[in-house]
Design a protein around this motif. Sequence first.
Motif: not given
Lengths: 456, 139
Positions: A365, A367-370, A382-383
Motif C-alpha cells: 500500500g 507504492t504509488n499507486p498501491a 484499485a487504489d
Amino acid sequence: MFSKSAFNIFLISLLFIGSQKLTADIVSLDANYVAGQTDVTSKLNDDRTKLTNGVNNIRGYYAGSVQTAGQIKADTIGEENCGDDMNPRIRTSEGAFCSDIVTSGLLPSTTVGTLIGSIPAGTAYPDGYRVAKTDSTAHTFTASRWTWVYLLTSGSFSYTEQVIGSSTPAAPANSAVLARVSTDTAQIANVLDLRTTNCASGPFSAIADVNGEANLGMLLSKGSPIKNSTSPGFLQGLQISYDTATTFKVKSGGAYIGGRYRIASSDITVTTAADNPTSAGSGLDTGAIGGSTRYTVYAVGDMDNAENLSISYSTSGSAPDGVTYSRKIGSIKTDAANNFVSTDVINLHSVNNDEMITTWFQVNGQTNPASITNAKNISAIADNGAGDFTVTIDRDYNDVGKMAAACTNYPNSAQEYSHFTAFTQGSIRVVTNGHGGVNADCARAMCMVVGSIERE
Amino acid sequence: MKKYFLLISFLFISGVCEASQMYAVERDDGGISIVTYEDGSKDSLADVLKDMGLMYSFDPHKIYAISKSDLPADRADRRYWKLNKVGIGPRVLIDTDKKQADIDRKKNEKILKKQKRDVVLGKLNITESELKDLNENTD
C-alpha cells in the motif's frame, strides 16, 4: 557274387535314400560292385552301416541353440512343408502371439428346453500349443450350476462346476478357458464369453516396455494418490458430490479395485435404493437410509468380466456387506431428516475446490499507486485512497456464502489491522486502519481466500 | 449496453486498449480510484470495474487511462486526489481547495475545543498545568 536277398536289401536301401525329400549329407557307399566281386560280405556290411548311420542321424544333435551334425541341415525345410502345428505362418495369420488365445469358435451357446449344449469347432492355443477342433462337441451340463469350460493341450475339454454365485475357480493345468455356462433347471440360460481372442487385450502382467522392467499390472496396482491410503492402486476421477436430498453423484473415472480394473464410463447418480453389486447396481449397502449418519462410499467391482464399476455406500468404514471387490473413495452424510447434505463431502483421492486456497495476494500500500506484489487469481487492484484498496478476483467464486477470507499486514509497527469493507464473489475491498482508527498504507497486506471456483 | 458502448468508445477515443494497464476512475463519493489491470486476466476491464462497483459511475468524463507520471509524487495527500478533466497537465491533481478546507476545519475544531476547555477550566478553578497533569489531550 552276393545273394539275391542281400541285393534286395541293398536295392531297398537305395530306394529309401532316394525317397527322402530332405536335403541331407550325402551318404557314400563303397564303390560299385563288379562281376566276380570279392569280399562281398564286408562291403555289404560297410554299406549297411553307412546307410543305418545316415538314417539314424537325420535328427542330429541339439547342442542347446544349434542343431549340429545332423542329416537335416539349416535352412533346408521350407515353410510349406511344416505342419500347421509348427508353421509360423499359420500362427501369425491366426494372431497367436500369446498363450491361451482362442483364434476361432469354441464358444458354447444357450439352449431352450435342454441341458445338452454344444461346443462348436474352433482353434485355440492352450499353453501355446495349437489345438484345432474340427467338429463340435456335445456336453450335458448339470442343472442350476455355473460350469467353467476349458480346452486342454491334449485336445479334450475340461468342465469345472460350481454353485451359482461362486468365485472363479483355479484353471486346470495346460488349458485355455473358453466360457462360463450358467444353467437353470432345464436349459443353458447364459454363456459368459471368457475366451482370450486378442493378444493385445492383456493380461496387464504381460505388457512391459522392456523385458524385465515393471509391467503394466504392477504399475496400476501399486501406490495410491494419497499418502496413508489403505487402498492401493490406480484411481482417476470418481469424485463424490452432493446432488439432491435423495441422491449424490460420482464422477466418471477408473480404478484398480482389489485386482480388478473397472471404470465409470459416465457420472453415476446414486439413490437411496439398495445396491446390487454382482449386477453393477449402485445404492445403499444394507437397511434404509438413516438420519445424521455419515456413509462411507465405495467403488465396487463385483460384477464379473464387466467394464463398469458400481457404487455402494455403507455405515461400515471397512467394506460394504457381502461385497468382494471394493475400494473406499470417500464419504457423505445425512441430516436429521435423512437427506443428503452438501457440506463435508469427503473425497479420499481428490481435493475439493473448497478445500484449497484459490486466491491469495500481497499488496504494497505504500507504492504509488498501491500495487500487487504477487498474487494468484487476481485480475486488478484499485487504489481507493490511503490504506484502502480493492482487488478483483479473476475466476469468480460460485457462492459468496461459501467463501472465507482472512487478511493480515506486515510490519505491524503502527498497530495496523486490515479488515474487509466489501466482499463479493468477484472482489474484496481491504481497509487498513492504524493508530487512532485512521487509515494507513502498509507495506504488506496479505490475504487468502478459500472457496469453490470453477477451474479449467 | 449503452455503458459498454461508451466504454468501448472511450477506449477508442483515448487511443488506449486494455494493455495500458492503469486507469483513474472518479467515484460517486467524489474520491478517485486508481485501477491497475493485470495482464492476461480472464476478466475484461468492464468486468473489473463492475466487480469493483465502479461501473455504475461509468461516464467517459469519469474514467481516464493514465500512466504513473500522471500521479502526484507521493501519497501524503492521497485523500485529496482528484481528476484533472481539463486535459492539460497530469490527470490526477491534488484538490488544494479541499485540502485547505480540511486544514481550516481542523484548525477551527482545535480552537473550539480550546474554548470549551477554557470554559470548563473556569468552572473548575484549576490551572493549565494542573489540567495537563491529568493527561488531558489538548491536541
